[in-house]
Design a protein around this motif. Structure first.
Motif, short mmCIF file in Angstrom:
data_model
loop_
_atom_site.label_atom_id
_atom_site.label_comp_id
_atom_site.label_asym_id
_atom_site.label_seq_id
_atom_site.Cartn_x
_atom_site.Cartn_y
_atom_site.Cartn_z
N GLY A 182 57.77 19.41 92.16
CA GLY A 182 56.78 19.27 91.10
C GLY A 182 57.39 19.21 89.72
O GLY A 182 56.74 19.55 88.73
N LEU A 183 58.65 18.76 89.63
CA LEU A 183 59.35 18.71 88.36
C LEU A 183 59.63 17.27 87.95
O LEU A 183 59.85 16.41 88.81
CB LEU A 183 60.68 19.47 88.47
CG LEU A 183 60.60 20.94 88.86
CD1 LEU A 183 62.01 21.48 89.16
CD2 LEU A 183 59.94 21.76 87.75
N ALA A 184 59.61 17.02 86.66
CA ALA A 184 59.97 15.69 86.16
C ALA A 184 61.48 15.51 86.28
O ALA A 184 62.25 16.41 85.93
CB ALA A 184 59.53 15.55 84.72
N ALA A 185 61.89 14.36 86.74
CA ALA A 185 63.33 14.09 86.86
C ALA A 185 63.94 13.91 85.47
O ALA A 185 63.28 13.37 84.56
CB ALA A 185 63.56 12.84 87.69
N PRO A 186 65.14 14.36 85.26
CA PRO A 186 65.81 14.17 83.96
C PRO A 186 65.90 12.68 83.61
O PRO A 186 66.11 11.84 84.49
CB PRO A 186 67.20 14.77 84.18
CG PRO A 186 67.02 15.75 85.30
CD PRO A 186 65.99 15.14 86.20
N ALA A 187 65.76 12.38 82.34
CA ALA A 187 65.81 10.99 81.91
C ALA A 187 67.23 10.44 81.96
O ALA A 187 67.44 9.26 82.23
CB ALA A 187 65.25 10.86 80.49
N GLU A 188 68.21 11.29 81.71
CA GLU A 188 69.60 10.81 81.66
C GLU A 188 70.26 10.88 83.03
O GLU A 188 69.91 11.71 83.88
CB GLU A 188 70.40 11.64 80.66
CG GLU A 188 70.53 13.10 81.02
CD GLU A 188 71.29 13.88 79.97
OE1 GLU A 188 72.54 13.81 79.98
OE2 GLU A 188 70.65 14.56 79.16
N GLU A 189 71.22 10.00 83.24
CA GLU A 189 71.99 10.00 84.48
C GLU A 189 73.04 11.11 84.45
O GLU A 189 73.49 11.53 83.37
CB GLU A 189 72.68 8.65 84.68
CG GLU A 189 71.74 7.49 84.94
CD GLU A 189 72.50 6.22 85.27
OE1 GLU A 189 73.17 6.18 86.31
OE2 GLU A 189 72.41 5.27 84.47
N PHE A 190 73.41 11.58 85.62
CA PHE A 190 74.46 12.58 85.74
C PHE A 190 75.76 11.90 86.15
O PHE A 190 75.76 10.82 86.74
CB PHE A 190 74.13 13.62 86.82
CG PHE A 190 72.89 14.43 86.57
CD1 PHE A 190 72.35 14.57 85.30
CD2 PHE A 190 72.25 15.07 87.63
CE1 PHE A 190 71.21 15.33 85.08
CE2 PHE A 190 71.11 15.84 87.42
CZ PHE A 190 70.60 15.96 86.15
N LEU A 246 71.25 21.55 91.28
CA LEU A 246 71.99 22.18 92.36
C LEU A 246 71.20 23.30 93.03
O LEU A 246 71.48 23.65 94.18
CB LEU A 246 73.33 22.72 91.85
CG LEU A 246 74.34 21.67 91.36
CD1 LEU A 246 75.69 22.32 91.11
CD2 LEU A 246 74.48 20.51 92.34
N ASP A 247 70.22 23.82 92.35
CA ASP A 247 69.36 24.84 92.97
C ASP A 247 68.32 24.24 93.91
O ASP A 247 67.82 24.92 94.80
CB ASP A 247 68.62 25.65 91.89
CG ASP A 247 69.51 26.69 91.23
OD1 ASP A 247 70.50 27.11 91.85
OD2 ASP A 247 69.20 27.08 90.08
N ILE A 248 67.98 22.96 93.72
CA ILE A 248 66.87 22.36 94.49
C ILE A 248 67.29 21.12 95.27
O ILE A 248 66.45 20.51 95.96
CB ILE A 248 65.70 21.97 93.55
CG1 ILE A 248 66.16 20.92 92.53
CG2 ILE A 248 65.14 23.21 92.85
CD1 ILE A 248 65.04 20.36 91.65
N ALA A 249 68.55 20.74 95.19
CA ALA A 249 69.00 19.47 95.80
C ALA A 249 68.68 19.42 97.28
O ALA A 249 68.82 20.39 98.01
CB ALA A 249 70.49 19.29 95.59
#
Length: 267
Positions: A182-190, A246-249
């Motif tokens: 239920g979280l928005a994905a980060p806009a920037e690439e990793f 890394l907590d939710i991957a």
């Protein structure tokens, strides 16, 4: 490498991964088939039964779309139980029969994938997939459930560069992991930089990305398949969004997994 060669390469790696797991279970006594694995309620037999069941579903998707559509209907009718039901049914068989069925099914799937016309996309429980994607997904599952089997048997497997397929799914599933929580994905690439078993560095994302993930490829695969707790792994995040990731991957479809509890003496 051409597209056709890429497909053959991942199917070849799937074959090798399956053979490695087969060597672990092929000579087990009935008592050891019943050993519990780290997956609550699942024995070694459940793990192999699940792989056999999913191979069968994949074979239907590749060879009989109408029959596969009926499997999807069954899944929709029992969204919380259809995976466990398939494993329970398979695990109830005598081990010799279960093993033979798994071998026959995975061979049939491999044959069908090798024969699939280039560019064909097959239905699945999520978006349609190419032959390469089907094979990659099956390799990831075979490796992950094979890890459960190895843990149950007390075996330490030697990692191989076949893990690159698992890494690739884990990296590509970043936004999915945020979405199922239920979280928005980060806009920037990793930027993801991982040390492969053979010593090569596998890198994904922009080299100048502000947020980064680093560590051994094996540990990253254990993390994204939720076969080990983050606290027990040498995967490191630089940045708040990578730390959250890394907590939710997770590299697998479906709702968030429960994951594994940390060991008493983590790293």
């Amino acid at each position: 490498m051409s597209d056709a060669s890429s497909v053959i390469a991942v199917i070849d790696d799937l074959h090798r991964e399956s053979e490695e797991l087969d060597r672990l279970v092929g000579e087990l006594s009935e008592e050891r088939w019943a050993l519990g694995t780290p997956a609550a309620g699942w024995s070694v037999a459940h793990q192999i039964a699940h792989l056999a069941w999913t191979d069968h579903s994949a074979l239907l998707a590749v060879t009989d779309a109408e029959a596969f559509a009926k499997e999807v209907e069954k899944a929709l009718a029992s969204p919380d139980g259809f995976v466990d039901e398939g494993a329970e049914t398979g695990a109830a068989q005598p081990p010799a029969l279960l093993l033979a069925g798994w071998r026959e099914g995975r061979t049939a799937l491999e044959t069908a994938l090798r024969a699939a016309p280039a560019g064909t996309r097959f239905p699945w429980y999520g978006p349609p997939m190419s032959a390469a994607s089907v094979a990659t997904g099956r390799l990831m599952e075979t490796w992950a459930h094979g890890q459960d089997v190895a843990d149950a048997l007390g075996v330490v497997r030697e990692p191989t560069d076949r893990l690159k397929h698992v890494v690739r799914i884990g990296v590509r599933a970043r936004d999915f992991a945020f979405a199922v929580h239920g979280l928005a994905a980060p806009a920037e690439e990793f930027r993801v930089e991982l040390d492969s078993p053979s010593g090569e560095m596998w890198a994904y994302g922009p080299a100048d990305a502000a947020q980064r993930v680093t560590g051994p490829a094996l540990d990253f695969c254990l993390l994204v398949t939720q076969r080990a707790h983050r606290a027990d792994l040498a995967v490191r995040a630089a940045g708040p969004d990578t730390d959250r990731w890394l907590d939710i991957a997770q590299s697998f479809a479906g709702p968030p997994g429960a994951g594994r509890e940390p060991k008493e003496t983590g790293r």
